[in-house]
Design a protein around this motif. Structure first.
Motif, PDB file in Angstrom:
ATOM      1  N   ILE A   1       0.861  -1.183   0.000  1.00 23.09           N
ATOM      2  CA  ILE A   1       0.000   0.000   0.000  1.00 23.09           C
ATOM      3  C   ILE A   1       0.896   1.231   0.000  1.00 23.09           C
ATOM      4  N   ILE A   2       0.909   1.943  -1.134  1.00 22.43           N
ATOM      5  CA  ILE A   2       1.808   3.084  -1.310  1.00 22.43           C
ATOM      6  C   ILE A   2       1.003   4.370  -1.246  1.00 22.43           C
ATOM      7  N   ASP A   3       1.397   5.266  -0.368  1.00 25.22           N
ATOM      8  CA  ASP A   3       0.695   6.538  -0.233  1.00 25.22           C
ATOM      9  C   ASP A   3       1.707   7.630   0.073  1.00 25.22           C
ATOM     10  N   ILE A   4       1.470   8.820  -0.474  1.00 30.39           N
ATOM     11  CA  ILE A   4       2.409   9.920  -0.291  1.00 30.39           C
ATOM     12  C   ILE A   4       2.452  10.404   1.159  1.00 30.39           C
ATOM     13  N   ARG A   5       1.404  10.092   1.920  1.00 28.58           N
ATOM     14  CA  ARG A   5       1.330  10.553   3.312  1.00 28.58           C
ATOM     15  C   ARG A   5       1.899   9.506   4.270  1.00 28.58           C
ATOM     16  N   ARG A   6       2.795   9.910   5.136  1.00 26.11           N
ATOM     17  CA  ARG A   6       3.260   8.997   6.178  1.00 26.11           C
ATOM     18  C   ARG A   6       2.102   8.579   7.088  1.00 26.11           C
ATOM     19  N   ASP A   7       1.130   9.468   7.251  1.00 23.60           N
ATOM     20  CA  ASP A   7      -0.013   9.133   8.100  1.00 23.60           C
ATOM     21  C   ASP A   7      -0.745   7.895   7.595  1.00 23.60           C
TER      22      ASP A   7
ATOM     23  N   TYR B   1      -4.280  -0.579  -7.730  1.00 22.91           N
ATOM     24  CA  TYR B   1      -5.378   0.345  -7.462  1.00 22.91           C
ATOM     25  C   TYR B   1      -4.807   1.741  -7.256  1.00 22.91           C
ATOM     26  N   THR B   2      -5.194   2.666  -8.139  1.00 24.98           N
ATOM     27  CA  THR B   2      -4.643   4.020  -8.101  1.00 24.98           C
ATOM     28  C   THR B   2      -5.632   5.063  -7.604  1.00 24.98           C
ATOM     29  N   SER B   3      -6.877   4.665  -7.289  1.00 23.73           N
ATOM     30  CA  SER B   3      -7.915   5.632  -6.935  1.00 23.73           C
ATOM     31  C   SER B   3      -7.980   6.693  -8.036  1.00 23.73           C
ATOM     32  N   ASN B   4      -7.958   7.980  -7.689  1.00 22.87           N
ATOM     33  CA  ASN B   4      -7.908   9.027  -8.713  1.00 22.87           C
ATOM     34  C   ASN B   4      -6.592   9.798  -8.658  1.00 22.87           C
ATOM     35  N   VAL B   5      -5.539   9.126  -8.192  1.00 25.47           N
ATOM     36  CA  VAL B   5      -4.223   9.766  -8.085  1.00 25.47           C
ATOM     37  C   VAL B   5      -3.740  10.245  -9.453  1.00 25.47           C
ATOM     38  N   GLU B   6      -4.067   9.513 -10.506  1.00 25.23           N
ATOM     39  CA  GLU B   6      -3.590   9.894 -11.839  1.00 25.23           C
ATOM     40  C   GLU B   6      -4.108  11.274 -12.254  1.00 25.23           C
ATOM     41  N   GLN B   7      -5.270  11.639 -11.752  1.00 22.11           N
ATOM     42  CA  GLN B   7      -5.801  12.977 -12.027  1.00 22.11           C
ATOM     43  C   GLN B   7      -4.832  14.057 -11.539  1.00 22.11           C
ATOM     44  N   TYR B   8      -4.307  13.874 -10.332  1.00 22.61           N
ATOM     45  CA  TYR B   8      -3.372  14.843  -9.757  1.00 22.61           C
ATOM     46  C   TYR B   8      -2.030  14.798 -10.489  1.00 22.61           C
ATOM     47  N   LEU B   9      -1.613  13.592 -10.882  1.00 19.31           N
ATOM     48  CA  LEU B   9      -0.339  13.476 -11.596  1.00 19.31           C
ATOM     49  C   LEU B   9      -0.398  14.184 -12.944  1.00 19.31           C
ATOM     50  N   MET B  10      -1.521  14.071 -13.629  1.00 14.77           N
ATOM     51  CA  MET B  10      -1.655  14.789 -14.893  1.00 14.77           C
ATOM     52  C   MET B  10      -1.656  16.300 -14.665  1.00 14.77           C
TER      53      MET B  10
ATOM     54  N   ARG C   1      -9.007   2.165 -11.171  1.00 18.72           N
ATOM     55  CA  ARG C   1      -9.007   3.603 -10.870  1.00 18.72           C
ATOM     56  C   ARG C   1     -10.420   4.085 -10.582  1.00 18.72           C
ATOM     57  N   SER C   2     -10.499   5.244  -9.960  1.00 19.81           N
ATOM     58  CA  SER C   2     -11.780   5.875  -9.648  1.00 19.81           C
ATOM     59  C   SER C   2     -11.888   7.181 -10.415  1.00 19.81           C
ATOM     60  N   PHE C   3     -13.099   7.488 -10.839  1.00 25.46           N
ATOM     61  CA  PHE C   3     -13.337   8.727 -11.573  1.00 25.46           C
ATOM     62  C   PHE C   3     -14.525   9.446 -10.955  1.00 25.46           C
ATOM     63  N   PHE C   4     -14.345  10.726 -10.695  1.00 24.53           N
ATOM     64  CA  PHE C   4     -15.393  11.555 -10.109  1.00 24.53           C
ATOM     65  C   PHE C   4     -15.881  12.529 -11.183  1.00 24.53           C
TER      66      PHE C   4
END
Length: 382
Positions: free
Chosen positions: A102-108, A289-298, A323-326
């Protein structure tokens, strides 16, 4: 351990005297920490970054809509990679991987997953897990709840108040157990565990996702809704809906095979290090599973680096990205949107993503979420 002994006394009112806390005694000490688990996290992680939410639970109502397609496409075994909190466990239950990262940019997020790991360690079954998570007394007949429905468990948690003394001692026991898994937790990390756990206890199953600086969105699901959600075949498919699924995730946790990693998908280390580690193991990615992280990367012009990192992950022709799309954020109704759902879950093979990116096929985020995606209803047999 003093904190755990206190928890025994707190449960001695006849409700939960045989709970996991009462049984744990002083079994876990800092010296017993599996150093390889810690070393692996340190090897794979990079310095943390910022995101504007604690992200305690998902805001993706549609998160289970890919489950049937994952089964039909035989996305199974191998390595699972994901981001964020416990929606990952439902995907893990569906894919049955050998290892999950599970990779996340937040240490939390790493700290929260250590909290989850502690809860799995202390709980014998799904209801005990939910009781510990929400600070509720554990019923005397807890072992008999293994075959009960998730609806029954929701009813129990909703109908049982969080008793202050029980909640206090459960929070202490979970924080202590999490610290035993990770001997470098700072005082700030421990406080984060207590704060996160306290939020689950205080808000119960009515907890919703929220972002810093923004009002809570009424259309975000409660934790209750997420646990009761269904896939496109109308099956309850959360990892807490089925005891066998829960026990599978618990078994991975107990064998230190759910690895929380601090990292940026487009960073210079974490995802590349995960790829290197998986090649050493001889394990290929089955689902990412990337959720919608790709949106922010773009948006941040980092998608190219991300795609280069994904290309280094060992995978097969069946390996997929979830992925998830809103669509509401873009004023766009996705062709696969399900009426009544705020989010849309999508599947694409990793090979398809890489081919399209190499051909400069993605001019926008809408291109990414609409081109070469799997038809979920067709794939799930509808």
């Amino acid at each position: 351990v003093t904190l755990l002994i206190c928890a025994v006394a707190a449960c001695a009112d006849g409700r939960g005297a045989d709970s996991a806390i009462a049984r744990s005694g002083a079994a876990v000490q800092e010296d017993d920490t599996d150093a390889s688990f810690v070393r692996l996290i340190e090897r794979l992680s990079e310095p943390g970054g910022y995101f504007d939410t604690d992200n305690l639970i998902s805001n993706e109502t549609s998160y289970l809509h890919v489950v049937g397609a994952l089964e039909e496409l035989e996305v199974r075994g191998g390595a699972y990679i994901g981001v964020g909190p416990d929606q990952n466990f439902s995907y893990i239950a569906a894919v049955r991987p050998e290892i999950a990262l599970i990779i996340d940019i937040r240490r939390d997020n790493l700290v929260q997953h250590l909290m989850f790991k502690a809860l799995f360690s202390l709980a014998r079954n799904r209801l005990e897990y939910l009781c510990l998570l929400h600070g509720r007394p554990v019923p005397d007949d807890i072992v008999e709840w293994g075959g009960r429905s998730i609806d029954d468990m929701i009813e129990y948690i909703d109908g049982t108040a969080a008793e202050p003394e029980v909640a206090k001692n459960v929070r202490a026991a979970v924080a202590e157990r999490a610290g035993a898994f990770w001997y470098r937790l700072s005082s700030s990390d421990v406080e984060t565990i207590r704060r996160f756990h306290g939020t689950f206890i205080r808000e119960g199953l009515s907890l919703r996702f929220r972002s810093a600086g923004r009002r809570p969105r009424p259309y975000y699901p409660t934790y209750r809704q997420l646990l009761l959600e269904r896939d496109l075949d109308d099956r309850q498919a959360s990892y807490l809906a089925d005891e066998e699924d829960f026990q599978f995730v618990k078994s991975l946790q107990e064998r230190d095979l759910v690895i929380p990693v601090v990292g940026d998908f487009a960073g210079e280390h974490a995802l590349l290090a995960v790829g290197e580690y998986l090649r050493e193991r001889g394990t290929r990615v089955s689902a990412f599973y990337t959720s919608n992280v790709e949106q922010y990367l773009m948006r941040e012009a980092a998608f190219d680096r991300y795609a280069q990192n994904v290309a280094q992950l060992p995978h097969t022709e069946n390996s997929v990205i979830i992925r998830s799309f809103f669509g509401r954020n873009f004023g766009y109704v996705h062709p696969q949107a399900v009426p009544g759902y705020y989010s849309v879950q999508l599947l694409q093979t990793i090979d398809s993503l890489l081919r399209k990116h190499a051909a400069a096929g993605y001019r926008s985020y809408l291109d990414l979420v609409t081109q070469d995606v799997v038809d979920l209803q067709a794939a799930s047999g509808q």
